[in-house]
Design an enzyme around this catalytic site. Structure first.
Site, PDB file in Angstrom:
ATOM      1  N   ALA A  32       0.871  -1.190   0.000  1.00 59.16           N
ATOM      2  CA  ALA A  32       0.000   0.000   0.000  1.00 59.16           C
ATOM      3  C   ALA A  32       0.911   1.243   0.000  1.00 59.16           C
ATOM      4  O   ALA A  32       0.801   2.122   0.855  1.00 59.16           O
ATOM      5  CB  ALA A  32      -0.957  -0.014   1.191  1.00 59.16           C
ATOM      6  N   GLY A  36       5.668   8.506   1.085  1.00 60.19           N
ATOM      7  CA  GLY A  36       6.662   8.276   2.140  1.00 60.19           C
ATOM      8  C   GLY A  36       7.537   7.074   1.804  1.00 60.19           C
ATOM      9  O   GLY A  36       8.771   7.126   1.909  1.00 60.19           O
ATOM     10  N   HIS A  37       6.906   5.979   1.354  1.00 55.03           N
ATOM     11  CA  HIS A  37       7.682   4.799   0.951  1.00 55.03           C
ATOM     12  C   HIS A  37       8.583   5.139  -0.246  1.00 55.03           C
ATOM     13  O   HIS A  37       9.738   4.727  -0.308  1.00 55.03           O
ATOM     14  CB  HIS A  37       6.760   3.657   0.499  1.00 55.03           C
ATOM     15  CG  HIS A  37       5.952   3.041   1.597  1.00 55.03           C
ATOM     16  ND1 HIS A  37       4.588   3.104   1.630  1.00 55.03           N
ATOM     17  CD2 HIS A  37       6.335   2.323   2.681  1.00 55.03           C
ATOM     18  CE1 HIS A  37       4.143   2.451   2.697  1.00 55.03           C
ATOM     19  NE2 HIS A  37       5.180   1.972   3.352  1.00 55.03           N
ATOM     20  N   GLN A  61       2.612  -9.251  13.498  1.00 60.32           N
ATOM     21  CA  GLN A  61       2.722  -7.965  14.181  1.00 60.32           C
ATOM     22  C   GLN A  61       1.354  -7.311  14.411  1.00 60.32           C
ATOM     23  O   GLN A  61       1.281  -6.209  14.929  1.00 60.32           O
ATOM     24  CB  GLN A  61       3.674  -7.022  13.445  1.00 60.32           C
ATOM     25  CG  GLN A  61       3.192  -6.487  12.116  1.00 60.32           C
ATOM     26  CD  GLN A  61       4.292  -5.708  11.396  1.00 60.32           C
ATOM     27  OE1 GLN A  61       5.238  -6.298  10.863  1.00 60.32           O
ATOM     28  NE2 GLN A  61       4.195  -4.388  11.389  1.00 60.32           N
ATOM     29  N   LYS A 151       8.374   7.880  10.918  1.00 57.31           N
ATOM     30  CA  LYS A 151       6.947   7.863  11.307  1.00 57.31           C
ATOM     31  C   LYS A 151       6.728   6.809  12.396  1.00 57.31           C
ATOM     32  O   LYS A 151       5.999   7.019  13.347  1.00 57.31           O
ATOM     33  CB  LYS A 151       6.117   7.562  10.060  1.00 57.31           C
ATOM     34  CG  LYS A 151       4.767   6.957  10.302  1.00 57.31           C
ATOM     35  CD  LYS A 151       3.709   8.012  10.385  1.00 57.31           C
ATOM     36  CE  LYS A 151       2.300   7.486  10.446  1.00 57.31           C
ATOM     37  NZ  LYS A 151       2.090   6.334  11.281  1.00 57.31           N
TER      38      LYS A 151
HETATM   39  O1  PAF Z   1       6.865  -0.485   9.002  1.00 54.52           O
HETATM   40  C1  PAF Z   1       6.405  -1.462   8.382  1.00 54.52           C
HETATM   41  O2  PAF Z   1       5.850  -1.323   7.293  1.00 54.52           O
HETATM   42  C2  PAF Z   1       6.518  -2.847   8.993  1.00 54.52           C
HETATM   43  O3  PAF Z   1       6.395  -2.796  10.372  1.00 54.52           O
HETATM   44  C3  PAF Z   1       7.801  -3.578   8.572  1.00 54.52           C
HETATM   45  C4  PAF Z   1       9.041  -2.872   9.089  1.00 54.52           C
HETATM   46  C5  PAF Z   1       7.853  -3.693   7.065  1.00 54.52           C
HETATM   47  C6  PAF Z   1       7.797  -4.993   9.161  1.00 54.52           C
HETATM   48  O4  PAF Z   1       6.690  -5.714   8.735  1.00 54.52           O
END
Ligand code: PAF
Length: 290
Positions: A32, A36-37, A61, A151
């Site tokens: 997504a 920022g990415h 997570q 962030k």
């Molecule tokens: O920041 C994220 O998008 C996630 O926590 C990561 C570091 C890709 C781990 O799944």
């Protein structure tokens, strides 16, 4: 674009790179992708010969199954966005069983008190899940550098701690938060906000900026009271936490000390969507923080 799907694919890709002596940068993401990415990827492209972006929504997570189910997934769109960047770029997009096999569970870590506060207090097990997947990705991909956004500042500090504890030879590069014109920190979750609520979302950053000003003259506890009152008065927000913590150790501050750097951390629900943000309180403002 070259999309690697399996660990085998990554090992083959790595051995080709090694032959050329190329430096590899890794940008771990859950997809997504937003601006920022893309800025993380651009920075990685500028500093490495080749860049691998991992796209993997990591189940361990998420402490809330509903949140995991709602998390936006858009690989096709993500690939199109990455194709606009001119750089030697590859994507690793494994399935859950490729990363976890049949045991979808997280390792248990001791992050020296950093994982029990803020996000860790409200999302039990979250950082064990992050640690598990980041350690697995680093061990498989063996990048020279890995890029993370500020962030998720608590995550960034915990990943630094993880690489120290596990002696993983990688340089962790922190990149500044990218904000929308109204100050909303860019996040994959923002696209879940209905338009009416999206118009309210800049309130988090406005409140953080007011907290930064107050922190110049008031105690941390007065500043937190101010933030709690401000959110209380907003009809659309439900504040989960406001914390002011040491930027290095992430421990909540009782009494401010000279020579220490502090940050404010907020998580709040806007309607159904959980948003989080952070701001350095006593460091020189960066352009993106204005
Ligand atoms: O920041 C994220 O998008 C996630 O926590 C990561 C570091 C890709 C781990 O799944």
């Amino acid at each position: 674009m070259n999309v690697l799907r399996t660990k085998e694919d990554v090992l083959r890709f790595r051995s080709d790179l090694l032959k050329n002596g190329d430096e590899l940068g890794l940008v771990p993401t859950m997809g997504a992708l937003h601006q920022g990415h893309l800025e993380l990827v651009q920075r990685a492209c500028a500093e490495n010969d080749t860049v691998l972006v991992s796209v993997f929504v990591n189940p361990t997570q998420f402490n809330n199954p509903d949140d995991l189910q709602k998390y936006p997934r858009s690989l096709e769109e993500d690939l199109k966005k990455l194709q606009t960047l001119s750089c030697d770029l590859h994507v690793f997009a494994p399935g859950v069983s490729e990363m976890y096999g049949s045991d979808i569970s997280a390792r248990k870590y001791d992050f020296k008190g950093m994982a029990e506060v803020m996000e860790g207090a409200f999302r039990p097990g979250h950082f064990d899940g992050v640690g598990t997947i980041v350690e697995a990705l680093l061990a498989l991909i063996l990048p020279k550098r890995a890029y993370f956004g500020e962030k998720d500042y608590q995550q960034l500090q915990i990943i630094r701690q993880l690489t120290r504890q596990q002696k993983i030879p990688v340089e962790i590069i922190a990149c500044p938060i990218v904000r929308e014109p109204d100050g909303l920190a860019m996040s994959s979750r923002n696209r879940l906000l209905p338009k009416r609520l999206r118009n309210e979302a800049g309130f988090i950053f406005q409140t953080l900026k007011a907290a930064e000003t107050l922190f110049g003259t008031k105690s941390a506890s007065r500043v937190k009271d101010y933030v709690r009152d401000a959110f209380q008065e907003h009809p659309d927000f439900n504040l989960e936490y406001i914390e002011i913590a040491d930027s290095e150790t992430l421990q909540p501050v009782n009494r401010k000390q000279k020579n220490k750097k502090y940050r404010a951390f907020i998580a709040a629900y806007l309607g159904e969507v959980r948003l989080s943000d952070t701001l350095a309180l006593n460091e020189p403002s960066l352009p993106h923080d204005n």
